[in-house]
Design a protein around this motif. Structure first.
Motif, PDB file in Angstrom:
ATOM      1  N   GLU A  54       0.906  -1.196   0.100  1.00 21.07           N
ATOM      2  CA  GLU A  54       0.534   0.107   0.150  1.00 21.07           C
ATOM      3  C   GLU A  54       1.014   1.192   0.091  1.00 21.07           C
ATOM      4  O   GLU A  54       1.080   2.411  -0.534  1.00 21.07           O
ATOM      5  CB  GLU A  54      -0.953   0.068   1.385  1.00 21.07           C
ATOM      6  CG  GLU A  54      -1.945  -0.721   0.904  1.00 21.07           C
ATOM      7  CD  GLU A  54      -2.954  -1.536   1.733  1.00 21.07           C
ATOM      8  OE1 GLU A  54      -2.591  -0.723   2.997  1.00 21.07           O
ATOM      9  OE2 GLU A  54      -4.152  -1.812   2.154  1.00 21.07           O
ATOM     10  N   THR A  55       1.717   1.407   0.924  1.00 21.67           N
ATOM     11  CA  THR A  55       3.104   2.601   0.615  1.00 21.67           C
ATOM     12  C   THR A  55       3.951   2.256  -0.443  1.00 21.67           C
ATOM     13  O   THR A  55       3.711   3.736  -1.015  1.00 21.67           O
ATOM     14  CB  THR A  55       3.999   1.922   2.077  1.00 21.67           C
ATOM     15  OG1 THR A  55       3.802   1.702   3.249  1.00 21.67           O
ATOM     16  CG2 THR A  55       5.129   3.422   1.427  1.00 21.67           C
ATOM     17  N   ARG A  58       0.991   4.387  -2.813  1.00 18.25           N
ATOM     18  CA  ARG A  58       0.793   5.333  -2.323  1.00 18.25           C
ATOM     19  C   ARG A  58       1.920   6.085  -2.807  1.00 18.25           C
ATOM     20  O   ARG A  58       1.585   7.392  -3.718  1.00 18.25           O
ATOM     21  CB  ARG A  58       0.375   5.606  -1.541  1.00 18.25           C
ATOM     22  CG  ARG A  58      -1.082   6.032  -0.511  1.00 18.25           C
ATOM     23  CD  ARG A  58      -0.282   6.770   0.883  1.00 18.25           C
ATOM     24  NE  ARG A  58      -0.106   6.368   1.956  1.00 18.25           N
ATOM     25  CZ  ARG A  58      -0.074   5.487   2.560  1.00 18.25           C
ATOM     26  NH1 ARG A  58      -1.442   4.042   2.037  1.00 18.25           N
ATOM     27  NH2 ARG A  58       0.566   4.315   3.094  1.00 18.25           N
ATOM     28  N   ASN A  59       2.869   5.780  -2.849  1.00 21.70           N
ATOM     29  CA  ASN A  59       4.165   6.859  -3.254  1.00 21.70           C
ATOM     30  C   ASN A  59       4.556   6.623  -4.625  1.00 21.70           C
ATOM     31  O   ASN A  59       5.041   8.211  -5.242  1.00 21.70           O
ATOM     32  CB  ASN A  59       5.820   6.133  -2.660  1.00 21.70           C
ATOM     33  CG  ASN A  59       5.700   5.928  -1.171  1.00 21.70           C
ATOM     34  OD1 ASN A  59       5.436   7.116  -0.741  1.00 21.70           O
ATOM     35  ND2 ASN A  59       6.605   5.802  -0.952  1.00 21.70           N
ATOM     36  N   SER A  61       2.087   7.189  -7.162  1.00 20.90           N
ATOM     37  CA  SER A  61       0.626   7.530  -7.967  1.00 20.90           C
ATOM     38  C   SER A  61       1.216   8.822  -7.904  1.00 20.90           C
ATOM     39  O   SER A  61       1.333   9.881  -6.794  1.00 20.90           O
ATOM     40  CB  SER A  61      -1.063   7.559  -6.472  1.00 20.90           C
ATOM     41  OG  SER A  61      -1.036   5.505  -6.779  1.00 20.90           O
ATOM     42  N   LYS A  87      -4.951   7.212 -10.984  1.00 18.59           N
ATOM     43  CA  LYS A  87      -3.963   7.165 -10.042  1.00 18.59           C
ATOM     44  C   LYS A  87      -3.417   5.733 -10.033  1.00 18.59           C
ATOM     45  O   LYS A  87      -2.118   5.417  -9.879  1.00 18.59           O
ATOM     46  CB  LYS A  87      -4.272   8.034  -8.605  1.00 18.59           C
ATOM     47  CG  LYS A  87      -3.315   9.213  -8.479  1.00 18.59           C
ATOM     48  CD  LYS A  87      -3.995  10.021  -7.475  1.00 18.59           C
ATOM     49  CE  LYS A  87      -4.084  11.552  -7.119  1.00 18.59           C
ATOM     50  NZ  LYS A  87      -4.191  11.723  -5.985  1.00 18.59           N
ATOM     51  N   GLN A  88      -4.222   4.981  -8.931  1.00 19.96           N
ATOM     52  CA  GLN A  88      -3.571   3.485  -8.717  1.00 19.96           C
ATOM     53  C   GLN A  88      -3.798   2.621 -10.465  1.00 19.96           C
ATOM     54  O   GLN A  88      -2.422   1.994  -9.972  1.00 19.96           O
ATOM     55  CB  GLN A  88      -4.956   2.988  -7.860  1.00 19.96           C
ATOM     56  CG  GLN A  88      -5.237   1.665  -7.705  1.00 19.96           C
ATOM     57  CD  GLN A  88      -6.383   0.977  -6.871  1.00 19.96           C
ATOM     58  OE1 GLN A  88      -6.961   0.419  -7.583  1.00 19.96           O
ATOM     59  NE2 GLN A  88      -6.143   0.506  -6.406  1.00 19.96           N
ATOM     60  N   SER A 119       8.487   1.515  -2.222  1.00 21.57           N
ATOM     61  CA  SER A 119       7.647   1.558  -0.149  1.00 21.57           C
ATOM     62  C   SER A 119       8.594   3.127   0.286  1.00 21.57           C
ATOM     63  O   SER A 119       8.663   3.323   0.990  1.00 21.57           O
ATOM     64  CB  SER A 119       7.615   0.886   0.095  1.00 21.57           C
ATOM     65  OG  SER A 119       8.946   0.395   0.141  1.00 21.57           O
TER      66      SER A 119
END
Length: 147
Positions: A54-55, A58-59, A61, A87-88, A119
């Motif tokens: 998930e990190t 996020r980083n 995107s 984004k995803q 990450s």
């Protein structure tokens, strides 16, 4: 719409498996992704592989991207904000692409290494995001052409 995956009960992992899939071979894609998660768990010792994943997403995107726009016979690169779904999708595509582009190791190891690097704000996929942001920043003057 892909559902949650069976191991992590995460919709994001379910979608990511579909991004890794080639020629409809979902079981192979599942094996690669879950092996990558095991490798992440082993490599980072204590960390939860889902948190690393998930990190990384996020980083990687992007918030801004450039789109071509033709105005009066000239093409301009117009910076635009990126929708959350896109984004995803871009993050998944860049991570899988960066992992697939490497040579000499099994795919699950390349994928795990790319996720770990992302990450930590490193790696090819993160560089791609940085370049996209740089392009948007450089073409800020054309923002008034946005539609």
């Amino acid at each position: 719409m892909p559902g949650k995956d069976t191991v992590f009960q995460s919709e994001a992992i379910g979608k990511f498996i579909n991004y890794c899939m080639k020629e409809g071979k979902k079981n192979t894609a599942r094996t690669v992704v879950y092996s990558a998660m095991d490798f992440i768990k082993e490599k980072t010792k204590s960390e939860n592989p889902l948190e690393v994943f998930e990190t990384a997403i996020r980083n990687v995107s992007p918030n801004m991207e450039v789109r071509s726009r033709r105005v009066g016979g000239a093409n301009y690169q117009v910076p635009r904000e990126v929708r959350p779904e896109r984004k995803q999708a871009l993050a998944f595509r860049w991570i899988v692409g960066a992992a697939a582009g490497k040579k000499g190791k099994p795919m699950h190891i390349k994928l795990a290494e790319e996720l770990i690097a992302a990450s930590k704000n490193e790696g090819e996929a993160f560089k791609k995001k940085e370049n996209t942001h740089r392009m948007a920043e450089a073409n800020k003057a054309f923002a008034h052409f946005a539609w």
